[in-house]
Design an enzyme around this catalytic site. Sequence first.
Site, PDB file in Angstrom:
ATOM      1  N   HIS A 221      -1.898 -16.256 -29.626  1.00 57.51           N
ATOM      2  CA  HIS A 221      -2.154 -17.136 -30.765  1.00 57.51           C
ATOM      3  C   HIS A 221      -3.653 -17.410 -30.839  1.00 57.51           C
ATOM      4  CE1 HIS A 221      -1.361 -20.052 -33.835  1.00 57.51           C
ATOM      5  NE2 HIS A 221      -2.165 -20.889 -33.207  1.00 57.51           N
TER       6      HIS A 221
ATOM      7  N   ILE B 168      10.991 -15.242 -33.650  1.00 59.79           N
ATOM      8  CA  ILE B 168      12.016 -14.541 -32.867  1.00 59.79           C
ATOM      9  C   ILE B 168      13.303 -15.368 -32.942  1.00 59.79           C
ATOM     10  CG2 ILE B 168      12.647 -13.713 -30.550  1.00 59.79           C
ATOM     11  CD1 ILE B 168      10.269 -12.190 -31.797  1.00 59.79           C
TER      12      ILE B 168
ATOM     13  N   SER C   1      -5.274  -4.518 -34.351  1.00 57.97           N
ATOM     14  CA  SER C   1      -6.446  -4.357 -33.477  1.00 57.97           C
ATOM     15  C   SER C   1      -6.098  -4.761 -32.041  1.00 57.97           C
ATOM     16  CB  SER C   1      -7.657  -5.134 -34.002  1.00 57.97           C
ATOM     17  OG  SER C   1      -7.399  -6.514 -34.043  1.00 57.97           O
ATOM     18  N   ASN C   2      -5.241  -5.760 -31.874  1.00 61.55           N
ATOM     19  CA  ASN C   2      -4.818  -6.122 -30.511  1.00 61.55           C
ATOM     20  C   ASN C   2      -3.965  -5.017 -29.896  1.00 61.55           C
ATOM     21  OD1 ASN C   2      -5.527  -9.057 -29.558  1.00 61.55           O
ATOM     22  ND2 ASN C   2      -5.158  -9.194 -31.762  1.00 61.55           N
TER      23      ASN C   2
HETATM   24  C1  GRF Z   1      -4.336 -12.001 -34.092  1.00 63.68           C
HETATM   25  O1  GRF Z   1      -5.359 -12.914 -34.427  1.00 63.68           O
HETATM   26  C2  GRF Z   1      -3.240 -12.684 -33.335  1.00 63.68           C
HETATM   27  O2  GRF Z   1      -3.696 -13.730 -32.528  1.00 63.68           O
HETATM   28  C3  GRF Z   1      -2.386 -13.240 -34.430  1.00 63.68           C
HETATM   29  O3  GRF Z   1      -2.400 -12.256 -35.421  1.00 63.68           O
HETATM   30  C4  GRF Z   1      -3.612 -11.518 -35.355  1.00 63.68           C
HETATM   31  C5  GRF Z   1      -3.273 -10.061 -35.293  1.00 63.68           C
HETATM   32  O4  GRF Z   1      -4.393  -9.245 -35.499  1.00 63.68           O
HETATM   33  N1  GRF Z   1      -1.096 -13.612 -33.913  1.00 63.68           N
HETATM   34  P1  GRF Z   1      -4.288  -7.675 -35.253  1.00 63.68           P
HETATM   35  O5  GRF Z   1      -3.144  -7.158 -36.120  1.00 63.68           O
HETATM   36  O6  GRF Z   1      -4.033  -7.461 -33.799  1.00 63.68           O
HETATM   37  O7  GRF Z   1      -5.597  -7.090 -35.700  1.00 63.68           O
END
Ligand code: GRF
Length: 182
Positions: free
Chosen positions: A102, A86, A13-14
């Site tokens: 995070h 990493i 989603s990000n």
């Molecule tokens: C997010 O909450 C990010 O902060 C963490 O993993 C999650 C990823 O969510 N590191 P998405 O795959 O972007 O929906």
Amino acid sequence: MTKLAVFASGSGSNFQVIAEQFPVAFLFSDKPEAYVLERAKNLGVTHYSFELKDFANKETYEEALVQLLDQHQIDLVILAGYMKIIGPTLLAAYEGKIINIHPAYLPEFPGAHGIEDAWKAGVKESGVTVHWVDSGVDTGQIIKQVRVPRLPEDTLETFEERIHQAEYQLYPEVIAELVKRF
Ligand code: GRF
């Protein structure tokens, strides 16, 4: 123009929010079944996927990643739910060019369960952090962070959703700042 790559292992989603606002040279997933690859297809973003287990060791896996990054002349690697640490090979080549998001207010609640850990600790507020990536787990220099409240009527789900909404705001804000530097 700054060339961006996004690494993700899950839903993405990000990644989706980022790719809707910035040109992304490619998306990499270390999980061939991850939904983020569907999102990349739908958005027309070049995507690659291979798994650590297809390589002799993490060094050769990361050499393949470095090759991809070099080939695309990537300026900034954006980790968005990339669930691997990493390693030295990738860091040696790209340290200072890798950022991570995070879902907690670092240094509070590092690790893979930042949201649940904050929830279980009963905090009144948590947050979201974007930071540079170093060899530790969520220890790199903080670029920007925001506080997110936990409301009395929250369930874990509503709290989690509020954290994610904060991520969708913060990550593009930071990326917009960083792309000006390249
Ligand atoms: C997010 O909450 C990010 O902060 C963490 O993993 C999650 C990823 O969510 N590191 P998405 O795959 O972007 O929906």
